[in-house]
Structures are given as C-alpha cells and as structure tokens.
Scaffold this motif. Structure first.
Motif, PDB file in Angstrom:
ATOM      1  N   ASN A 148       0.845  -1.284  -0.035  1.00 53.59           N
ATOM      2  CA  ASN A 148      -0.145   0.049  -0.093  1.00 53.59           C
ATOM      3  C   ASN A 148       0.990   1.335  -0.078  1.00 53.59           C
ATOM      4  O   ASN A 148       1.281   1.709   0.861  1.00 53.59           O
ATOM      5  N   ARG A 149       1.396   1.703  -1.022  1.00 56.32           N
ATOM      6  CA  ARG A 149       2.228   2.855  -1.341  1.00 56.32           C
ATOM      7  C   ARG A 149       1.251   4.198  -1.074  1.00 56.32           C
ATOM      8  O   ARG A 149       2.134   5.162  -0.974  1.00 56.32           O
ATOM      9  N   GLN A 150      -0.044   4.396  -1.118  1.00 56.96           N
ATOM     10  CA  GLN A 150      -0.594   5.473  -0.982  1.00 56.96           C
ATOM     11  C   GLN A 150      -0.488   5.860   0.538  1.00 56.96           C
ATOM     12  O   GLN A 150      -0.646   7.073   1.076  1.00 56.96           O
ATOM     13  N   ARG A 292       4.490  -8.762  -6.433  1.00 57.55           N
ATOM     14  CA  ARG A 292       5.884  -8.655  -6.256  1.00 57.55           C
ATOM     15  C   ARG A 292       6.140  -8.448  -4.824  1.00 57.55           C
ATOM     16  O   ARG A 292       7.314  -8.520  -4.239  1.00 57.55           O
ATOM     17  N   GLN A 293       5.172  -8.220  -4.033  1.00 56.60           N
ATOM     18  CA  GLN A 293       5.380  -8.362  -2.484  1.00 56.60           C
ATOM     19  C   GLN A 293       5.095  -9.422  -1.757  1.00 56.60           C
ATOM     20  O   GLN A 293       4.825  -9.583  -0.740  1.00 56.60           O
ATOM     21  N   LEU A 315       9.301 -15.630 -10.434  1.00 55.15           N
ATOM     22  CA  LEU A 315       9.172 -14.267  -9.658  1.00 55.15           C
ATOM     23  C   LEU A 315      10.354 -14.535  -8.608  1.00 55.15           C
ATOM     24  O   LEU A 315       9.899 -14.101  -7.100  1.00 55.15           O
ATOM     25  N   ALA A 317      12.998 -13.106  -7.833  1.00 49.01           N
ATOM     26  CA  ALA A 317      13.686 -11.958  -7.162  1.00 49.01           C
ATOM     27  C   ALA A 317      13.097 -11.403  -5.989  1.00 49.01           C
ATOM     28  O   ALA A 317      13.924 -10.670  -5.131  1.00 49.01           O
ATOM     29  N   ILE A 322      17.934 -14.491  -3.555  1.00 49.04           N
ATOM     30  CA  ILE A 322      18.425 -13.340  -4.370  1.00 49.04           C
ATOM     31  C   ILE A 322      18.562 -12.096  -3.710  1.00 49.04           C
ATOM     32  O   ILE A 322      19.470 -11.303  -3.765  1.00 49.04           O
ATOM     33  N   ARG A 323      17.263 -11.750  -3.178  1.00 46.53           N
ATOM     34  CA  ARG A 323      17.126 -10.293  -2.708  1.00 46.53           C
ATOM     35  C   ARG A 323      17.984 -10.413  -1.037  1.00 46.53           C
ATOM     36  O   ARG A 323      17.957  -9.200  -0.406  1.00 46.53           O
ATOM     37  N   LYS A 326      16.509  -8.059   1.781  1.00 48.24           N
ATOM     38  CA  LYS A 326      15.471  -7.190   1.472  1.00 48.24           C
ATOM     39  C   LYS A 326      14.356  -8.070   0.765  1.00 48.24           C
ATOM     40  O   LYS A 326      13.367  -7.602   0.044  1.00 48.24           O
TER      41      LYS A 326
ATOM     42  N   PHE B  42      11.302  -5.817 -14.290  1.00 49.09           N
ATOM     43  CA  PHE B  42      10.420  -4.890 -13.237  1.00 49.09           C
ATOM     44  C   PHE B  42      11.168  -3.966 -12.432  1.00 49.09           C
ATOM     45  O   PHE B  42      12.147  -4.126 -12.254  1.00 49.09           O
ATOM     46  N   LYS B  47       7.541   6.181  -4.381  1.00 50.99           N
ATOM     47  CA  LYS B  47       6.454   7.013  -4.371  1.00 50.99           C
ATOM     48  C   LYS B  47       6.667   8.549  -4.710  1.00 50.99           C
ATOM     49  O   LYS B  47       7.681   9.198  -4.109  1.00 50.99           O
ATOM     50  N   GLU B  62      14.571  -5.059 -11.241  1.00 52.86           N
ATOM     51  CA  GLU B  62      14.682  -6.302 -11.414  1.00 52.86           C
ATOM     52  C   GLU B  62      15.062  -7.124 -12.658  1.00 52.86           C
ATOM     53  O   GLU B  62      14.161  -6.562 -13.746  1.00 52.86           O
ATOM     54  N   ALA B  67      18.187  -8.633  -8.679  1.00 56.73           N
ATOM     55  CA  ALA B  67      17.364  -7.393  -8.320  1.00 56.73           C
ATOM     56  C   ALA B  67      18.446  -6.435  -7.678  1.00 56.73           C
ATOM     57  O   ALA B  67      19.215  -6.720  -6.852  1.00 56.73           O
TER      58      ALA B  67
END
Lengths: 458, 131
Positions: A148-150, A292-293, A315, A317, A322-323, A326, B42, B47, B62, B67
């Motif tokens: 939720n980026r808003q 992606r989340q 998916l 990444a 891989i991450r 993070k 991707f 924001k 990515e 990534a």
C-alpha cells in the motif's frame, strides 16, 4: 535424492580446512550466558521401543472420542487415496523443488494447487504454501503494508473476531517491525464488526483491514460493505477465510466493488488430519498488482526451447536467495507435502464434492444448534448466518461442561472464556459432515447430563 | 565501450542525473549498468513526494539475473516517476538515457549536483569496474 551423512573423517577434514578444532567453536560468538546446557523440564530420552509404546497409549486416549471442536482446525473425511498418493516417495518432502530439470511432477502438482486456490478465492495468484493460517495472516499483513504505497502509516485494523491464536502469532511476527495493530472490538449483541461501529473507532489513516469470514464465532459478516469501506479509505483488504466455505460463499476476489486484495488462511480442511496442531497448511493468494510483494515460492508454467510445457519457480527476485535481507520474507520451502495432499483432496472431490461437504457441515451444525437450544438454559449467543460453527450460551461455565463431556469421550467444543473475558459460559461448537445424526443425539444427551450434574438456577 | 553522454552527471553506483531547465533533476541508470543487469523485467519506482537522503535506496530494478537497488544521488523529494516502465520496463535496456528514465526529483540543495561525477570521472569508474 539420497541422504549421505558426514563420516567422522569428513567432519575432521572440514574442521581442519577452516582451521578450528571442534564444531562447538563455530558457535563461539554466542555469549556463554545465553547457552543452556540443562533443560530440567524435559524428561530423559526414551529409546525407540519405549517411545512407540508411550505414543500408542497416548493415541488411544483419542481413539473413541467424538470431536466437536473447530476453532481453526476442522475434522473432515479424508478419502484414503489422498495420503496413499501423497505418501509416495516422490512427494515425500516438505520442500518446494528448485530444480525444474529434476522435479517436473511435483512442480506441476504445486502449479495445480495454486490454480485451485486462486480459483477458489477469486484471486489472480497463489503462492506454493506457507506454514499455517496464523503465519499466513501475519505475512499478508506485512505484504499489505509493503504494497500500500498510498499510505504513510504502518497501521493495520484487526477485528477481535479474528482467531485469537492468529492474533497472538501476528503480534509475535510484526511487533518488532514498528507496525501498529489496532483491535476492532465486535458488537456484543451480534458478535460481528460493522461499518458503523468501525467508522466511529477509526480516525487515523491505516494501511489495511483484516476481515475474517466466517469469523471466530462461525458468523458471516457483511464483507462487501467492510471491503468497500476500507477501499474508500485507500486501505487494502486482507480476507481471512476457511477455504472450505468458498464452495458455497462468495469468493474474496468478488467482495464489494473491487474485491479483497489478499486472501489467506489455513487449508487444513483440505485433506489434512487434525494432529495436535499441525503440520497444517497456510495459503496466500492475491491480486496481480501485489504479486511482487508476495512472500514464498511461486510455481509458473512456461515452454522449453522445443515448445513443450514445463514448470519452474518464478518471480524469484522477491526471495531471500536472491534479495537477501531485502527479500519479501524469510519464508521459502515449507508445507510442500501438505499442499500436495490438499491438491489431491480437491481433485478427488471436485467442485461438486466440495459443495456437498460444505453444505453437509452447515446442515449438521444447524441440526445440532436446533437440538441444543431445546435444552433448558441453552441459547444461541449471537444470531445471524453462520457456516459450521456456532456459539452456544450455557447456563454455567463452559469450561466445566467441556470437562464433564470429555469424561464421556465427547470433545464438546471450545470454552471461549479463556480468549474472551466475560464469555465464560460461551461454548464454540463445530459440526462437520463427519458427524451422523446419532453422533449429534449423543452430544445432546451428554450435554443434557452435564448440565444436570451441577445444580444451577437460570 | 558503453555510451557515457557528456552532458550528464554520474554516481559510482551507476546512476545518471540530468539537470532540467525548471531546476529539477531526472535520474536513470547508465548504459553500463543496464548491460550488466541484462533484460529488465520489473521496476519498483519510489512514491511521488517521498523524501530521500543522499545515498538512500529509493528504487529496485529487477532483471532476469538479479534485483538491484538504485540509490538517491543527492538529497531530494520525488517529483514524478516514469509510468511507462510499469508496462515496458525494458525501456531501460533500450534507451537508458531518454525513454528509460526512472524518476524526477527536486534537490534539497541544487549545488549538491555539482559534487556528482562528470563523464570523465565516471568513465574512470567504469574502467576500474572492468578490471
């Protein structure tokens, strides 16, 4: 894959190579005061014969009892073929396989699992499983906050009608991540949360609303209105559902105008036996925009260089290999075997069979409630629509009744007093398709007896 | 040898920054960076109107191989993001200095821009990378 243990020579060679003398030296950085060398509460080890005998005698205690407890784990009939197939050596692993060249069979099966779960929940994507319902909700909350980026606030609304054990797990998992969990109390008359009530409590911005359906009391709420209310406030909706109910009820993807954003819960009802709390099967599905989340493994379908269909992890990444730090989660491989069982269960039942199981469970619970409320002093606590669980208000301590009925080998239900102060006389009862009318009559007779055993006045 | 336009400023972490006529800045990743990453699948853009200190991770790219984080070169506030990347992240591969820009930002202090690497200095960074 063969299991090849290290020989003593192997271990010595490895220690020598890295220049230490013992394996314990690897743990030198742990402060000595944190190491525990004695566990007085743990009894001495038993040998294989002794432990087998102990476990057999323990298992006997449950053999003849009739279970009417639900509260998050449900007894359904499991066709014999489910574990006969799931128990094949090719499937006997908890892991989601990395190597597509060696694991097409299992990857395809997990792909089918994801397809079925996404279709049941009305979502675009499913992952390949999580530990259990509780950790799935916790992961869904973390995911909603990332997604939720808003919203600037790391705040999530959680009704107290969500399974109290789930709420504890969520607290454990998110408490160190600066996330604020706001309890939304239920209406004492209806046992549910309503838009009107929640609107009065919530004044600050929040990232997500968790909606359990059915809720812990077995009740169905107005999920459409709640979903729209949250979406109007730019929050995401996390649906926590018993997937068995989705054979009959509206899937979360269709709640309200836009549908829930994430759907999760425990898929234990699909072919996984009750077993002292696990292993069970967490599931997590979402709309495409949040994929992606998403935590956990996702199996995808593709074509190889010759144009043939193939399955592989996709998916990646998002994931920790891989991450690293993070990654969306430290979840990776987990309940592969349970997902296999659930897939076989769903394949054997099909949509019609699943509907029949769900409908029968509902009908049996209605029958039990109808008969129980004919007993003096027994009432349904919260009125409204329910699935296969209902709260009975007894004229005395539910805990006492549970103990009394256990003596007659009936697990009467869950006494709610420990989880909800003030609900000491409330008993959460569940009935599934596994119970016959005779079983229900036995329950009623036993309840009647237990109520008589102690004098009371209404 | 990769393309390093003379009119841009750079960072050691392979971002480029362009000063716009309205005083704002545009950021992307260099040709060298996109070629190392391979096919980009991707991009998680920041924001709009969020603030970042210099050196903070603000964006994730990515690719089929990895990534990678993008770091804010100088302190600032995100002004706009390249929405075209949602459906076509490979624009960063195809045209890293124009169509493949990531975001625009307003700097806290416009003079910070002068501290970034020029094309010659960045060429040296790239060459050191190659060894």
């Amino acid at each position: 894959m063969p299991f090849i243990p290290h020989t003593e020579n192997d271990v010595h060679a490895m220690l020598e190579t890295i220049g230490i003398r013992s394996i314990n030296e690897l743990f030198d950085e742990i402060p000595s005061e944190l190491l525990i060398d004695q566990l007085p509460a743990i009894p001495k080890a038993l040998n294989e014969m002794q432990i087998a005998r102990l476990m057999k005698s323990r298992a006997k205690q449950d053999e003849n009892s009739l279970c009417f407890i639900g509260a998050g784990a449900y007894e359904h009939h499991i066709p014999a073929a489910v574990w006969d197939i799931a128990g094949r050596v090719e499937y006997m692993t908890a892991y989601t396989p990395y190597q597509p060249e060696a694991s097409q069979g299992e990857l395809q099966l997990l792909y089918e699992y994801q397809t079925m779960m996404a279709s049941l929940t009305g979502m675009d994507v499913s992952n390949a499983s999580l530990y259990d319902g509780a950790s799935a909700v916790a992961e869904a909350i973390l995911m909603a906050i990332r997604s939720n980026r808003q919203c600037q606030a790391k705040r999530v609304l959680i009704p107290t009608t969500l399974n109290p054990l789930y709420r504890k797990t969520i607290q454990t998992i998110v408490s160190k991540q600066a996330i604020e969990l706001i309890d939304v109390p239920f209406d004492e008359k209806t046992g549910r949360i309503t838009v009107e009530a929640i609107d009065k409590i919530v004044t600050q911005e929040f990232a997500a609303l968790v909606i359990p359906q059915p809720n812990f009391f077995g009740l169905l709420g107005d999920v459409d209105a709640l979903t729209d209310w949250a979406h109007q406030r730019q929050a995401l909706v996390v649906a926590v559902v018993n997937p068995m109910t989705l054979a009959l009820l509206k899937e979360p993807g269709l709640w309200g105008e836009k549908g829930a954003d994430i759907a999760c819960g425990d898929a234990q009802p699909f072919g996984i036996p009750l077993s002292s709390g696990g292993p069970y099967l967490g599931f997590l599905c979402c709309k495409n925009e949040h994929v992606r989340q998403m935590p956990g493994r996702v199996v995808g379908k593709t074509t190889d260089v010759d144009g043939k269909t193939g399955y592989l992890l996709t998916l990646q990444a998002r994931e920790q290999h891989i991450r690293r730090s993070k990654a969306t989660s430290n979840i990776c491989s987990n309940q592969g075997l349970m997902a296999v069982a659930a897939t076989i269960y769903l394949s054997l039942l099909g949509p019609k069979g699943l509907k029949r199981v769900a409908a029968a469970s509902h009908q049996k619970t209605m029958l039990l409630a109808e008969k129980a409320t004919k007993l003096k002093g027994v009432e349904v606590l919260f009125h409204g629509h329910y699935f296969h669980e209902i709260v009975l208000q007894l004229p005395q301590s539910a805990k006492y009744i549970v103990q009394e009925m256990a003596d007659s080998q009936i697990e009467a239900g869950l006494a709610l007093g420990d989880f909800y102060p003030g609900l000491d006389n409330a008993l959460l009862v569940c009935c599934t398709e596994t119970k016959t009318e005779e079983d229900i009559n036995k329950y009623i007779e036993c309840l009647k007896q237990a109520l008589k055993n102690k004098t009371f006045s209404k | 040898m990769s393309n390093i336009p003379q009119n841009l400023r750079y960072t050691k972490t392979h971002e480029w920054v362009r000063k716009e006529s309205d005083g704002s800045f545009t950021l992307g990743i260099t040709d060298h960076a996109q070629s190392l990453l391979g096919d980009i699948v991707f991009i998680d853009v920041p924001k709009v109107s969020s603030d970042y200190a210099a050196g903070k991770e603000c964006c994730v790219i990515e690719s089929v191989k990895a990534a990678s984080d993008v770091y804010m070169p100088i302190a600032g506030k995100i002004k706009a993001v390249n929405d075209a990347l949602t459906t076509a992240p490979n624009l960063v591969n195809a045209d890293p200095y124009n169509e493949g820009w990531l975001f625009k930002f307003d700097a806290v202090s416009a003079t910070d821009f002068e501290s970034l690497l020029d094309a010659a200095a960045y060429t040296a960074v790239e060459q050191a990378d190659a060894h």
